[in-house]
Design a protein around this motif. Sequence first.
Motif, PDB file in Angstrom:
ATOM      1  N   ASP A  91       6.802  -3.282  -7.047  1.00 25.23           N
ATOM      2  CA  ASP A  91       5.973  -4.334  -6.467  1.00 25.23           C
ATOM      3  C   ASP A  91       6.776  -5.626  -6.351  1.00 25.23           C
ATOM      4  OD1 ASP A  91       3.580  -2.783  -6.275  1.00 25.23           O
ATOM      5  OD2 ASP A  91       3.395  -2.934  -8.446  1.00 25.23           O
ATOM      6  N   TRP A  92       6.684  -6.262  -5.163  1.00 24.16           N
ATOM      7  CA  TRP A  92       7.496  -7.430  -4.846  1.00 24.16           C
ATOM      8  C   TRP A  92       6.625  -8.571  -4.308  1.00 24.16           C
ATOM      9  CZ3 TRP A  92      12.541  -7.203  -6.194  1.00 24.16           C
ATOM     10  CH2 TRP A  92      13.066  -5.928  -6.451  1.00 24.16           C
ATOM     11  N   ALA A 138       1.459 -12.757  -1.125  1.00 23.44           N
ATOM     12  CA  ALA A 138       1.256 -11.320  -0.976  1.00 23.44           C
ATOM     13  C   ALA A 138       2.220 -10.568  -1.878  1.00 23.44           C
ATOM     14  CB  ALA A 138       1.452 -10.890   0.474  1.00 23.44           C
ATOM     15  N   VAL A 139       1.807  -9.377  -2.284  1.00 18.52           N
ATOM     16  CA  VAL A 139       2.667  -8.458  -3.022  1.00 18.52           C
ATOM     17  C   VAL A 139       2.817  -7.212  -2.167  1.00 18.52           C
ATOM     18  CG1 VAL A 139       2.869  -6.980  -5.074  1.00 18.52           C
ATOM     19  CG2 VAL A 139       2.027  -9.333  -5.308  1.00 18.52           C
ATOM     20  N   ILE A 140       4.071  -6.811  -1.958  1.00 18.64           N
ATOM     21  CA  ILE A 140       4.389  -5.619  -1.177  1.00 18.64           C
ATOM     22  C   ILE A 140       4.833  -4.528  -2.141  1.00 18.64           C
ATOM     23  CG2 ILE A 140       5.789  -4.658   0.696  1.00 18.64           C
ATOM     24  CD1 ILE A 140       3.942  -7.090   1.482  1.00 18.64           C
ATOM     25  N   HIS A 141       4.232  -3.364  -2.028  1.00 23.67           N
ATOM     26  CA  HIS A 141       4.617  -2.216  -2.860  1.00 23.67           C
ATOM     27  C   HIS A 141       5.567  -1.348  -2.043  1.00 23.67           C
ATOM     28  CE1 HIS A 141       4.407   0.866  -5.900  1.00 23.67           C
ATOM     29  NE2 HIS A 141       4.291   1.747  -4.912  1.00 23.67           N
ATOM     30  N   ILE A 142       6.774  -1.123  -2.568  1.00 24.59           N
ATOM     31  CA  ILE A 142       7.758  -0.269  -1.900  1.00 24.59           C
ATOM     32  C   ILE A 142       7.842   1.045  -2.656  1.00 24.59           C
ATOM     33  CG2 ILE A 142      10.167   0.012  -1.217  1.00 24.59           C
ATOM     34  CD1 ILE A 142      10.352  -3.018  -0.934  1.00 24.59           C
ATOM     35  N   ARG A 163       9.098   5.505  -2.163  1.00 24.67           N
ATOM     36  CA  ARG A 163       9.785   6.522  -1.375  1.00 24.67           C
ATOM     37  C   ARG A 163       8.726   7.441  -0.785  1.00 24.67           C
ATOM     38  NH1 ARG A 163      14.449  10.743  -3.382  1.00 24.67           N
ATOM     39  NH2 ARG A 163      14.340  12.067  -1.546  1.00 24.67           N
ATOM     40  N   VAL A 164       8.797   7.627   0.531  1.00 26.64           N
ATOM     41  CA  VAL A 164       7.871   8.511   1.236  1.00 26.64           C
ATOM     42  C   VAL A 164       8.728   9.480   2.043  1.00 26.64           C
ATOM     43  CG1 VAL A 164       6.007   8.671   2.935  1.00 26.64           C
ATOM     44  CG2 VAL A 164       6.102   6.707   1.382  1.00 26.64           C
ATOM     45  N   GLY A 165       8.746  10.729   1.615  1.00 25.87           N
ATOM     46  CA  GLY A 165       9.569  11.721   2.307  1.00 25.87           C
ATOM     47  C   GLY A 165      11.030  11.358   2.238  1.00 25.87           C
ATOM     48  N   ASP A 166      11.648  11.146   3.390  1.00 29.22           N
ATOM     49  CA  ASP A 166      13.081  10.873   3.438  1.00 29.22           C
ATOM     50  C   ASP A 166      13.408   9.398   3.655  1.00 29.22           C
ATOM     51  OD1 ASP A 166      12.243  10.683   6.031  1.00 29.22           O
ATOM     52  OD2 ASP A 166      13.871  11.873   6.888  1.00 29.22           O
ATOM     53  N   GLU A 167      12.462   8.504   3.350  1.00 28.86           N
ATOM     54  CA  GLU A 167      12.699   7.082   3.555  1.00 28.86           C
ATOM     55  C   GLU A 167      11.932   6.261   2.529  1.00 28.86           C
ATOM     56  OE1 GLU A 167       9.513   5.662   6.876  1.00 28.86           O
ATOM     57  OE2 GLU A 167      11.074   7.027   7.592  1.00 28.86           O
ATOM     58  N   TYR A 168      12.228   4.956   2.527  1.00 28.69           N
ATOM     59  CA  TYR A 168      11.482   4.005   1.695  1.00 28.69           C
ATOM     60  C   TYR A 168      10.578   3.201   2.613  1.00 28.69           C
ATOM     61  CZ  TYR A 168      14.588   5.349  -2.028  1.00 28.69           C
ATOM     62  OH  TYR A 168      15.269   6.086  -2.971  1.00 28.69           O
ATOM     63  N   GLN A 169       9.326   3.021   2.150  1.00 31.91           N
ATOM     64  CA  GLN A 169       8.325   2.298   2.929  1.00 31.91           C
ATOM     65  C   GLN A 169       7.631   1.287   2.024  1.00 31.91           C
ATOM     66  OE1 GLN A 169       5.548   5.064   4.690  1.00 31.91           O
ATOM     67  NE2 GLN A 169       7.144   6.124   5.839  1.00 31.91           N
ATOM     68  N   GLY A 170       6.990   0.303   2.646  1.00 28.09           N
ATOM     69  CA  GLY A 170       6.277  -0.699   1.878  1.00 28.09           C
ATOM     70  C   GLY A 170       4.971  -1.087   2.529  1.00 28.09           C
ATOM     71  N   TYR A 171       3.967  -1.362   1.709  1.00 27.52           N
ATOM     72  CA  TYR A 171       2.656  -1.776   2.219  1.00 27.52           C
ATOM     73  C   TYR A 171       2.139  -2.958   1.409  1.00 27.52           C
ATOM     74  CZ  TYR A 171       0.685   0.807  -1.742  1.00 27.52           C
ATOM     75  OH  TYR A 171       0.383   1.242  -3.007  1.00 27.52           O
TER      76      TYR A 171
END
Length: 190
Positions: free
Chosen positions: A48-49, A56-60, A62-70
């Motif tokens: 969490d960033w 805002a806090v963005i959660h990063i 690993r999803v499958g073969d990449e890193y994602q954040g929401y």
Amino acid sequence: MTCVRLGRPLGPFWLLALALVLFAAPWIPAVANDGLSDSPAAAGIVGDWLVETRDAVIHIERVGDEYQGYIRWQLHDTYGPEDGPALNGKVVTDRNNPNPALREQPLTGLRLLTGLRYDARTNKWTGGRVYNSDNGKTYNCLVRLLSPDRLQLRGYIGISLLGGNTVWSRVAMKAPGRNGLPYVMQTSDK
């Protein structure tokens, strides 16, 4: 059967081929460097960033073969009186999205970062895209860690020289305290 003598000078073709291989080697990605490494370095951005504006806090992850954040949390998750009586008290939505069908989706939970892959040679996460909900535009991005608890995201158009940086700080999420914030800074912001 032909025997190759050691010490024989290489012909011009072989010298050219050797020069090309030596020149190209740094530019050819290593087979083992697929961005999916389970090494601690590759997973360094998971968590969490808190964004630089602290709203805002963005959660990063690993999803499958990449890193994602929401968006995990935002300071203002409902519209206020300054947004007009039609919006006051309603959940903040992605109203600047270029796709009209997506303008009613809430910002909390919205996926902002996609496509990041770890490059062990540069110690960066590259090839990503970042969505800016303020203007509805998507930019190329790369991420690097300044320290274990500070992350630099560079958003850009075309080449990374044409862009800007933002620095995020690692936080630990918790139940909201007296100050109403649902996170605790991992270390000082310095």
